[in-house]
Design a protein around this motif. Structure first.
Motif: not given
Length: 246
Positions: A27, A60, A88, A167, A204, A206
């Motif tokens: 991110d 994302g 995302g 994401h 991933h 998030h």
């Protein structure tokens, strides 16, 4: 010489095809400075350790929270021909806000005001309904069409042999082909607490962590770049996972 088999995190059960190396970036959240540094590191790494098929996968959450969302999208557009861009949960806010300005009540709590400022707008801390409509109109005039097209073109997932890139994660017990967009963009606890193998090893972001969180079935590379200054890239080749960071 860089040797993927010397990585601290080596998985024999999940592999990429021979000749493929994936650079997966977590991110970004409006930190164009960190993104620019990371892209330079990837270019240097790839130059020093050539491979037949390098792929950069962005996980994302490109916008919000940090100060330079617009600049982040410009940098990503400059890499469009050589990368995979995933969606995302934060990428859902711009189109929703443009069609329904009241979404700003939710978006501002997720760092949306910083995104508006990056496009030259001057929102108040808590915009009322009248200001929300005005800001949506101003954003519609200010945001480049290329940015809207980019936000509308993002993939929900990317698979490569034994690896799956998403994401947020996946819902345990549900085949990958049947996963819902809401889970791929928003899921947390049900996925994070699952210790059973998934169909694929999941890469991933998030949910922010201080350092990359490597588990038997997944790796989380969201290291909270907007707040910590640490943007993480997982370098995956064969069965080895290494990392680059800012």
């Amino acid at each position: 010489m860089w040797n993927p088999r010397s990585s601290q995190h080596h998985r024999r059960s999940a592999r990429l095809p021979d000749g493929v190396r994936i650079y997966a970036i977590g991110d970004i959240h409006g930190r164009a400075d960190l993104l620019e540094t990371m892209l330079s590191k990837i270019d240097v790494h790839c130059g020093l350790h050539p491979t037949a098929n390098p792929i950069t996968v962005f996980l994302g959450d490109y916008i919000d929270r940090g100060p330079a969302s617009r600049e982040v999208l410009d940098l990503l557009l400059g890499r469009k021909r050589e990368a995979v861009f995933l969606k995302g949960n934060h990428e859902t806010f711009v189109p929703r806000f443009l069609s329904n300005p009241a979404v700003l009540d939710e978006w501002r709590l997720c760092g949306g005001l910083e995104t508006l400022v990056s496009y030259g707008l001057k929102p108040s801390i808590n915009p009322d309904a009248v200001e929300q409509i005005r800001l949506a109109e101003e954003l519609a005039r200010s945001i480049p069409s290329e940015h809207l097209e980019f936000l509308g073109s993002l993939d929900l997932s990317f698979g490569c042999q034994d690896f799956l890139f998403v994401h947020a994660g996946i819902r345990p017990g549900v085949p990958i082909r049947n996963q819902k967009e809401e889970d791929l963009l928003w899921i947390r606890e049900e996925f994070l607490s699952c210790e059973q193998p998934f169909e694929n090893f999941v890469v991933h972001g998030h949910t922010p962590v201080l350092t990359p969180d490597v588990r038997s079935n997944r790796i989380n590379i969201d290291t909270g770049a907007f707040a910590t200054g640490r943007l993480t890239c997982a370098v995956i080749e064969g069965a080895a996972i290494d990392t680059l960071s800012t």
